[in-house]
Design a protein around this motif. Structure first.
Motif, PDB file in Angstrom:
ATOM      1  N   GLU A  77      42.998  46.203 -54.653  1.00 52.77           N
ATOM      2  CA  GLU A  77      41.738  46.568 -55.302  1.00 52.77           C
ATOM      3  C   GLU A  77      40.669  45.512 -55.062  1.00 52.77           C
ATOM      4  O   GLU A  77      39.508  45.835 -54.792  1.00 52.77           O
ATOM      5  CB  GLU A  77      41.967  46.779 -56.793  1.00 52.77           C
ATOM      6  N   LEU A  78      41.052  44.233 -55.141  1.00 54.13           N
ATOM      7  CA  LEU A  78      40.099  43.152 -54.881  1.00 54.13           C
ATOM      8  C   LEU A  78      39.585  43.215 -53.449  1.00 54.13           C
ATOM      9  O   LEU A  78      38.375  43.083 -53.211  1.00 54.13           O
ATOM     10  CB  LEU A  78      40.757  41.789 -55.152  1.00 54.13           C
ATOM     11  N   ALA A  79      40.485  43.433 -52.495  1.00 49.15           N
ATOM     12  CA  ALA A  79      40.075  43.526 -51.092  1.00 49.15           C
ATOM     13  C   ALA A  79      39.096  44.683 -50.898  1.00 49.15           C
ATOM     14  O   ALA A  79      38.086  44.543 -50.187  1.00 49.15           O
ATOM     15  CB  ALA A  79      41.301  43.708 -50.201  1.00 49.15           C
ATOM     16  N   GLY A  80      39.366  45.813 -51.539  1.00 46.45           N
ATOM     17  CA  GLY A  80      38.455  46.949 -51.444  1.00 46.45           C
ATOM     18  C   GLY A  80      37.076  46.623 -51.991  1.00 46.45           C
ATOM     19  O   GLY A  80      36.053  46.945 -51.371  1.00 46.45           O
ATOM     20  N   LYS A  81      37.033  45.927 -53.117  1.00 48.95           N
ATOM     21  CA  LYS A  81      35.745  45.560 -53.719  1.00 48.95           C
ATOM     22  C   LYS A  81      34.970  44.594 -52.840  1.00 48.95           C
ATOM     23  O   LYS A  81      33.747  44.720 -52.686  1.00 48.95           O
ATOM     24  CB  LYS A  81      35.989  44.957 -55.102  1.00 48.95           C
TER      25      LYS A  81
END
Length: 130
Positions: free
Chosen positions: A101-105
């Motif tokens: 999720e962090l990478a996507g953000k």
């Protein structure tokens, strides 16, 4: 009526996964992932239709296609990151799901920079010069 098929497939897979999980947890997980991917593949045609319609609308409105494509890529990143994070959560890997999720953000923010800069330039152009 497609939603009924998708929900039915999802519920059947859920029931089977619960039954199989007692004996073979790995098979239950693989079943869940397989059905998730199958549902995603089922939706690819619908996603392509939506993208085509949005590009046509943008062309009719004389909007620069670079911005439309960037927004579509951002939406794609969000959906793919969510899908990957949910699979990681299903596998009991909450920490990995958080990293996905962090990478996507972060990738969304990187891709949004050109659009944000155009918006800022537009706003600054509308302000009266002192």
């Amino acid at each position: 009526m497609e939603i009924i098929q998708i929900v039915g497939l999802g519920l059947i897979a859920t029931f089977l996964a619960l039954v199989v999980k007692e004996q073979k947890p790995m098979f239950a997980f693989l079943l869940t992932v397989f059905v998730g991917v199958l549902i995603f593949i089922f939706l690819v045609d619908k996603i392509a239709e939506i993208i085509g319609m949005l590009e046509e609308l943008a062309g009719n409105a004389n909007i620069n296609m670079v911005y439309v494509q960037t927004i579509l890529k951002i939406i794609g990143i969000a959906y793919i990151a969510e899908f990957g994070a949910q699979i990681a959560k299903d596998a009991g890997q909450g920490a990995m799901a958080s990293k996905i999720e962090l990478a996507g953000k972060v990738l969304i923010m990187v891709m949004a920079i050109p659009i944000i800069s155009v918006i800022i330039e537009t706003v600054l152009g509308l302000l009266p010069q002192a």
